[in-house]
Design a protein around this motif. Structure first.
Motif, short mmCIF file in Angstrom:
data_model
loop_
_atom_site.label_atom_id
_atom_site.label_comp_id
_atom_site.label_asym_id
_atom_site.label_seq_id
_atom_site.Cartn_x
_atom_site.Cartn_y
_atom_site.Cartn_z
N GLU A 106 -59.29 112.49 -80.41
CA GLU A 106 -58.32 111.57 -80.98
C GLU A 106 -58.99 110.28 -81.47
N GLY A 107 -59.96 109.78 -80.69
CA GLY A 107 -60.66 108.56 -81.11
C GLY A 107 -61.42 108.75 -82.41
N THR A 108 -62.09 109.89 -82.54
CA THR A 108 -62.81 110.18 -83.79
C THR A 108 -61.84 110.29 -84.96
N THR A 109 -60.69 110.89 -84.73
CA THR A 109 -59.67 110.99 -85.78
C THR A 109 -59.22 109.60 -86.22
N ASN A 110 -59.02 108.70 -85.28
CA ASN A 110 -58.64 107.32 -85.62
C ASN A 110 -59.70 106.65 -86.49
N VAL A 111 -60.97 106.81 -86.12
CA VAL A 111 -62.05 106.20 -86.88
C VAL A 111 -62.08 106.76 -88.30
N LEU A 112 -62.00 108.08 -88.41
CA LEU A 112 -62.07 108.71 -89.73
C LEU A 112 -60.86 108.34 -90.61
N GLU A 113 -59.68 108.28 -90.01
CA GLU A 113 -58.49 107.95 -90.78
C GLU A 113 -58.57 106.51 -91.30
N ALA A 114 -59.07 105.60 -90.48
CA ALA A 114 -59.23 104.22 -90.93
C ALA A 114 -60.31 104.13 -92.02
N CYS A 115 -61.38 104.90 -91.87
CA CYS A 115 -62.43 104.92 -92.90
C CYS A 115 -61.88 105.46 -94.22
N ARG A 116 -61.01 106.45 -94.13
CA ARG A 116 -60.41 107.02 -95.34
C ARG A 116 -59.53 105.99 -96.04
N GLU A 117 -58.77 105.25 -95.27
CA GLU A 117 -57.85 104.26 -95.86
C GLU A 117 -58.60 103.18 -96.61
N TYR A 118 -59.78 102.81 -96.10
CA TYR A 118 -60.51 101.69 -96.71
C TYR A 118 -61.71 102.15 -97.54
N ASN A 119 -61.76 103.43 -97.86
CA ASN A 119 -62.78 103.96 -98.78
C ASN A 119 -64.20 103.58 -98.37
N ILE A 120 -64.52 103.83 -97.11
CA ILE A 120 -65.86 103.56 -96.61
C ILE A 120 -66.88 104.41 -97.39
N GLN A 121 -68.01 103.80 -97.75
CA GLN A 121 -68.99 104.48 -98.60
C GLN A 121 -69.67 105.65 -97.90
N LYS A 122 -69.88 105.54 -96.58
CA LYS A 122 -70.50 106.64 -95.84
C LYS A 122 -70.18 106.52 -94.36
N VAL A 123 -69.88 107.66 -93.74
CA VAL A 123 -69.58 107.72 -92.31
C VAL A 123 -70.57 108.68 -91.67
N ILE A 124 -71.28 108.20 -90.66
CA ILE A 124 -72.19 109.06 -89.92
C ILE A 124 -71.56 109.33 -88.57
N HIS A 125 -71.11 110.56 -88.39
CA HIS A 125 -70.44 110.98 -87.16
C HIS A 125 -71.47 111.60 -86.21
N THR A 126 -71.39 111.23 -84.94
CA THR A 126 -72.36 111.70 -83.96
C THR A 126 -71.87 112.93 -83.21
N SER A 127 -72.63 113.99 -83.29
CA SER A 127 -72.37 115.21 -82.54
C SER A 127 -73.35 115.28 -81.36
N THR A 128 -73.60 116.49 -80.87
CA THR A 128 -74.52 116.70 -79.76
C THR A 128 -74.99 118.14 -79.76
N SER A 129 -76.20 118.37 -79.29
CA SER A 129 -76.71 119.74 -79.18
C SER A 129 -75.92 120.56 -78.18
N GLU A 130 -75.16 119.90 -77.30
CA GLU A 130 -74.34 120.63 -76.33
C GLU A 130 -73.27 121.49 -77.02
N THR A 131 -72.94 121.17 -78.28
CA THR A 131 -71.94 121.99 -78.98
C THR A 131 -72.45 123.41 -79.20
#
Length: 330
Positions: A106-131
């Protein structure tokens, strides 16, 4: 993309990797806003330990990625967002899986939705090798299946898929960076390397660990921070999932031997049941294929495991007060 002069937000900036990335961005000349989790003590985590000149160059704001309205206010006016804020401790995810869903998905969704609203030039999302879970083949490339072997890894898989969906559904400039096992100064004792080092340096003759047979692809934290920078700077990374790993595999047991050799003390290793993951949850093998990140960004790790461990030992030796070696840190 040149990050110099860019208005950059780092979520999770007070944490282990986030604090190193924040320092690196300041040194590159970025205008950095550091999001730290709100707390009544006004504690900024590792940012509080920064050199005064670096700390004064950062705009520190408190908030919570689980709260959308607050994220909108913080993200407005930014140009690049590095999203690192997350719950990351695997053992605690067994105790409170819903907390991981709320923060990581949910937190990641909030960050991405806010970035979409304000047309952020680039978003680097952090994953993990545990996936990836336990390797089905090695070295592990980005096409390897994802396996939810713990509530933590399942929540990060969910977050990764949300990031993927925002790229495919809204054409958002999102890239997912998937670091393998990062270690180094400022890492808490919930991770195996600082657990080993801090127990030995505190004078213990017997150190408690979980399983010694799993393998890991360890990466020094400065190399991981540089991977974030290179992925952000490259014009070839949008929409991609990218491993950040050393392409070097070592068992936990052999890592212990290296650390013991560096410190120069004889210790006995004890198996502690509470440190062992449930049988089907243990990730037995992680070994990164880093071909893609090298091709897209020219990133290469600069620290060998021996050099990185030496620097980590020296840092913990001078900062042992941060470690509670008489208790198991989940």
């Amino acid at each position: 993309m040149d990050l110099k002069g860019k208005k950059v937000l780092v979520t999770g900036a007070e944490g282990f990797i986030g604090s190193h990335l924040t320092e690196r961005l300041i040194n590159l000349g970025a205008e950095v806003t550091a999001l730290v989790q709100y707390n009544s003590f006004n504690n900024w985590g590792w940012i509080d330990t920064f050199d005064k000149n670096i700390k004064n160059s950062i705009n520190v704001v408190s908030g919570d990625i689980r709260e959308y309205d607050g994220m909108k206010k913080i993200i407005r006016g930014q140009e690049v967002v590095f999203h690192l804020a997350a719950l990351i401790a695997i053992p605690y995810s067994y105790l409170s899986p819903m907390a991981y869903v709320r923060t990581n998905v949910e937190g990641t969704t909030n960050v991405l939705e806010a970035c979409r609203e304000y047309n952020i030039q680039k978003v680097i999302h952090t994953s993990t090798s545990e996936t990836y879970g336990t390797a089905l083949y090695v070295p592990i490339d980005e096409k390897h299946p994802m396996q939810g072997q713990s509530p933590y890894s399942a929540s990060k898989i969910g977050a990764d898929k949300i990031a993927e969906s925002f790229y495919k559904s809204f054409n958002m400039p999102v890239v997912t960076l998937r670091p393998f096992n990062t270690y180094g100064p400022r890492q808490s004792a919930r991770a195996v390397i600082p657990t080993i080092i801090s127990q030995i340096l505190s004078g213990k003759k017997e150190i408690k660990l979980g399983s010694l047979t799993p393998t890991r692809d360890f990466n020094y934290v400065k190399d991981t921070a540089e991977a974030f920078v290179k992925v952000a700077e490259s014009d070839n990374t949008i929409g991609e999932v990218i491993n950040a790993g050393s392409n070097y595999e070592i068992t936990i047991g052999d890592t212990v031997k290296k650390i013991i050799n560096i410190i120069g003390k004889d210790v006995k290793i004890l198996c502690d049941d509470q440190r062992i993951r449930p049988e089907n949850s243990e990730v037995n093998r992680l070994w990164a294929d880093n071909t893609k990140i090298k091709q897209l960004t020219n990133w290469l790790p600069q620290y060998s495991i021996d050099r990185g461990l030496e620097e980590t030992v020296n840092w913990i030796k001078n900062n042992l007060q941060y470690f509670k070696t008489d208790m198991y840190n989940v």
